[in-house]
Design a protein around this motif. Structure first.
Motif, PDB file in Angstrom:
ATOM      1  N   GLU A   1      15.198  32.972  11.766  1.00  0.00           N
ATOM      2  CA  GLU A   1      14.303  32.185  10.848  1.00  0.00           C
ATOM      3  C   GLU A   1      12.989  31.522  11.755  1.00  0.00           C
ATOM      4  OE1 GLU A   1      11.995  30.092   7.721  1.00  0.00           O
ATOM      5  OE2 GLU A   1      13.368  31.937   7.744  1.00  0.00           O
ATOM      6  N   VAL A   2      13.253  31.230  13.166  1.00  0.00           N
ATOM      7  CA  VAL A   2      12.281  30.739  13.785  1.00  0.00           C
ATOM      8  C   VAL A   2      11.283  31.886  14.026  1.00  0.00           C
ATOM      9  CG1 VAL A   2      11.886  29.954  16.163  1.00  0.00           C
ATOM     10  CG2 VAL A   2      13.929  29.009  15.014  1.00  0.00           C
ATOM     11  N   TYR A   3      11.814  32.967  14.194  1.00  0.00           N
ATOM     12  CA  TYR A   3      10.959  34.140  14.601  1.00  0.00           C
ATOM     13  C   TYR A   3       9.801  34.226  13.510  1.00  0.00           C
ATOM     14  CZ  TYR A   3      13.028  36.364  18.733  1.00  0.00           C
ATOM     15  OH  TYR A   3      13.299  36.882  19.880  1.00  0.00           O
ATOM     16  N   ARG A   4      10.585  34.334  12.312  1.00  0.00           N
ATOM     17  CA  ARG A   4       9.858  34.358  10.903  1.00  0.00           C
ATOM     18  C   ARG A   4       8.672  33.623  10.717  1.00  0.00           C
ATOM     19  NH1 ARG A   4       8.620  32.659   6.318  1.00  0.00           N
ATOM     20  NH2 ARG A   4       9.730  30.923   6.759  1.00  0.00           N
ATOM     21  N   ARG A   5       9.051  32.101  10.984  1.00  0.00           N
ATOM     22  CA  ARG A   5       8.067  31.209  10.969  1.00  0.00           C
ATOM     23  C   ARG A   5       6.976  31.321  11.942  1.00  0.00           C
ATOM     24  NH1 ARG A   5      11.906  25.555  10.076  1.00  0.00           N
ATOM     25  NH2 ARG A   5      12.934  26.620   8.198  1.00  0.00           N
TER      26      ARG A   5
END
Length: 330
Positions: A126-130
């Motif tokens: 999710e960090v990657y996505r953000r």
């Protein structure tokens, strides 16, 4: 068509740029919107990640993020362009960070955001996505694993140091006897990595460092099995041209594990899928064309093509050659 690339480092980022450019040109040639023809996923090495000044630094992810968003400093070859380093100077003055690893002010913004989310319990995927949502990247970045598996280097004099110190401070000049991915035994591939591999039409190994960029990805328990069981053909691209590494100090890494700095030797290191290895095909440079027949006889269909990625045209051409070989093998 879904294209999934396993990547790490600056060379990997450059190749992924080529894959994206090839996909855009292919879509345009077929009269399709550039984002409609191909779905590009990148499984990113997390073995270079480390903690510094209380921040989680992710060099391979950030090389991809900055390159794909056109934020990268092309003169230095790393970091963000138009960077300042006032905060880094203060951190070094306080003795919090070493002088051999400089963090730019804009770059620090990414590290602070990443660390804040991780400390809140946000999964790395999710960090990657953000982080990727800020700019139109044209590809989806997913971590190889959610688990911290930092790479450490064991030197001939018995030292064990983080890969970043060995690579950045010592420029790989300290002879190494091996590499350890701390915590990898309890790791597993991220859900995004498994989905990207299982759903791919084409699998590509970027011309990244086989030992410290792709090695940690392949060391994650279950990753090799996922690649071997995938229906898509897997094609690798040599990071060596004419017996010389294209970028960095991969030759020092290869020597430490007993692999020659040679395109054919690296292909054999990965192995043929038909013989419990990974590769269905291999691209090497025209300078290494003499190795084509031997590798093909060994079960790794090989093509000699121009490998130098000097600009968008040559990078896209290389990506196209890799996709074409994969589709031929499929």
């Amino acid at each position: 068509m879904r294209i999934t690339v396993l990547s790490g480092g600056v060379g990997g980022a450059r190749f992924v740029l080529g894959v994206r450019e090839w996909a855009r040109r292919d879509a345009a040639a077929r009269g399709l919107p550039e984002d409609a023809a191909h779905d590009i996923r990148v499984v990113v090495n997390t073995g270079d990640d480390w903690w510094l000044a209380g921040l989680r630094i992710a060099p391979d992810h950030d090389s991809l993020l900055y390159a794909l968003s056109d934020q990268n400093d092309q003169q230095r070859g790393w970091g963000r362009r138009d960077e300042t380093e006032r905060v880094a100077a203060e951190l070094q003055a306080w003795g919090v960070t070493p002088e051999w690893f400089t963090l730019g002010d804009l770059d620090l913004g990414v590290h602070i955001a990443r660390t804040a989310w991780l400390r809140e319990g946000t999964p790395l995927s999710e960090v990657y996505r953000r982080l990727g949502a800020r700019w139109p990247l044209g590809v989806t970045l997913v971590p190889a694993t959610e688990t911290e598996v930092d790479t450490h280097v064991r030197t001939v004099d018995g030292q064990l140091m983080h890969f970043q110190e060995w690579w950045t401070r010592y420029r790989a000049s300290l002879p190494a006897t091996g590499f350890e991915n701390t915590g990898v035994a309890s790791a597993q591939p991220s859900a995004g990595a498994i989905e990207a591999i299982a759903g791919a039409d084409v699998l590509l190994l970027a011309p990244s460092n086989p030992v410290v960029s792709l090695g940690p990805v392949l060391a994650v328990p279950g990753m090799r099995e996922a690649l071997r069981s995938a229906s898509a053909p897997l094609v690798g691209i040599s990071p060596v041209i004419g017996g010389r590494v294209v970028r960095g100090m991969a030759d020092a890494c290869l020597a430490a594990i007993g692999v020659q700095t040679d395109a054919a030797a690296i292909a054999r290191h990965y192995g043929a899928r038909s013989a419990d290895g990974l590769l269905d095909g291999w691209l090497l440079a025209v300078e290494d064309a003499a190795s084509v027949d031997g590798l093909t006889r060994a079960g790794i269909p090989t093509r000699a093509v121009p490998l130098w990625m000097r600009d968008a045209d040559t990078s896209a051409a290389l990506a196209g050659d890799a996709v074409a070989l994969a589709l031929h093998l499929g």
